[in-house]
Design a protein around this motif. Structure first.
Motif, PDB file in Angstrom:
ATOM      1  N   ASN A 176       0.842   3.572  -3.085  1.00 59.67           N
ATOM      2  CA  ASN A 176      -0.198   4.586  -3.305  1.00 59.67           C
ATOM      3  C   ASN A 176       0.293   5.998  -3.008  1.00 59.67           C
ATOM      4  OD1 ASN A 176      -2.021   2.575  -3.994  1.00 59.67           O
ATOM      5  ND2 ASN A 176      -2.665   2.296  -1.877  1.00 59.67           N
ATOM      6  N   PHE A 177       1.365   6.123  -2.229  1.00 59.00           N
ATOM      7  CA  PHE A 177       1.897   7.441  -1.895  1.00 59.00           C
ATOM      8  C   PHE A 177       2.980   7.903  -2.857  1.00 59.00           C
ATOM      9  CE2 PHE A 177       0.129   5.868   2.095  1.00 59.00           C
ATOM     10  CZ  PHE A 177      -0.687   6.935   2.415  1.00 59.00           C
TER      11      PHE A 177
ATOM     12  N   ILE B  65       2.097  10.991  -4.931  1.00 58.81           N
ATOM     13  CA  ILE B  65       2.075  12.198  -4.099  1.00 58.81           C
ATOM     14  C   ILE B  65       3.494  12.712  -3.900  1.00 58.81           C
ATOM     15  CG2 ILE B  65       1.517  13.117  -1.815  1.00 58.81           C
ATOM     16  CD1 ILE B  65      -0.786  11.019  -1.763  1.00 58.81           C
ATOM     17  N   ALA B  66       4.419  11.795  -3.666  1.00 58.52           N
ATOM     18  CA  ALA B  66       5.811  12.190  -3.453  1.00 58.52           C
ATOM     19  C   ALA B  66       6.462  12.694  -4.736  1.00 58.52           C
ATOM     20  CB  ALA B  66       6.606  11.009  -2.898  1.00 58.52           C
TER      21      ALA B  66
ATOM     22  N   TRP C  95       0.822  -1.210   0.000  1.00 56.79           N
ATOM     23  CA  TRP C  95       0.000   0.000   0.000  1.00 56.79           C
ATOM     24  C   TRP C  95       0.859   1.264   0.000  1.00 56.79           C
ATOM     25  CZ3 TRP C  95       0.862   3.027   4.187  1.00 56.79           C
ATOM     26  CH2 TRP C  95       1.343   2.404   5.343  1.00 56.79           C
ATOM     27  N   LEU C  96       2.155   1.162   0.315  1.00 61.20           N
ATOM     28  CA  LEU C  96       3.035   2.335   0.257  1.00 61.20           C
ATOM     29  C   LEU C  96       3.138   2.889  -1.164  1.00 61.20           C
ATOM     30  CD1 LEU C  96       5.986   1.398   2.618  1.00 61.20           C
ATOM     31  CD2 LEU C  96       4.294   3.209   2.935  1.00 61.20           C
TER      32      LEU C  96
END
Length: 174
Positions: free
Chosen positions: A75-76, A79-80, A72-73
């Protein structure tokens, strides 16, 4: 200038013959695609930019989901990599060639980190490199450094998810 070039291309002009600029063709092709898909306007260009960056974000999540633990990391990651752009950008920065170049570079980094078969990964990475250089040839040293980093990453003992590399498997190391 980019919109004027895209309109000229849409009406049959040839870049570097009928319409001259020192820029690489990528930005003009991007504006041409935006004009044909949406409209030859600022809204059309920004709409295609948003669609492009969303597509890269989806590919990035899909590729990195298998590389990161816990999955699930991934998914970020968008954004990063692209979220900061929308936080600090002004209207002047939108659709600049350097910003459009970020999409293939983020794609290149995501492909290099994905634990897929090496030939598939290198084929996708080569496509991302070619796309990046169509937008801005001056970034060739950066793209070469990223590809070299990918080669070095391939030669290390483990992928991000801890799985063995093909080289490690051939050598019989665990």
């Amino acid at each position: 200038l980019y919109q004027a070039g895209a309109r000229a291309l849409a009406s049959g002009a040839t870049l570097y013959r009928d319409f001259w600029d020192l820029k690489q063709p990528g930005v003009y092709l991007f504006h041409l695609a935006a004009g044909r898909l949406f409209a030859f306007s600022e809204v059309g260009v920004h709409a295609l930019e948003l669609v492009t960056l969303l597509a890269v974000a989806l590919v990035q999540v899909r590729l990195l989901r298998h590389a990161l633990n816990p999955p699930w990391l991934a998914n970020f990651a968008p954004i990063a990599s692209m979220g900061g752009y929308y936080l600090v950008t002004t209207s002047w920065h939108l659709t600049q060639p350097a910003v459009l170049l970020s999409a293939p570079l983020v794609l290149l980094l995501s492909v290099m980190a994905a634990p897929s078969q090496a030939p598939v990964r290198w084929l996708l990475a080569g496509g991302a490199v070619a796309l990046a250089l169509v937008f801005k040839m001056a970034m060739a040293p950066l793209v070469a450094a990223m590809a070299l980093g990918g080669l070095l990453f391939e030669a290390t003992d483990r992928h991000l998810d801890g799985s063995a590399l093909p080289l490690e498997a051939l050598l019989g190391r665990r």
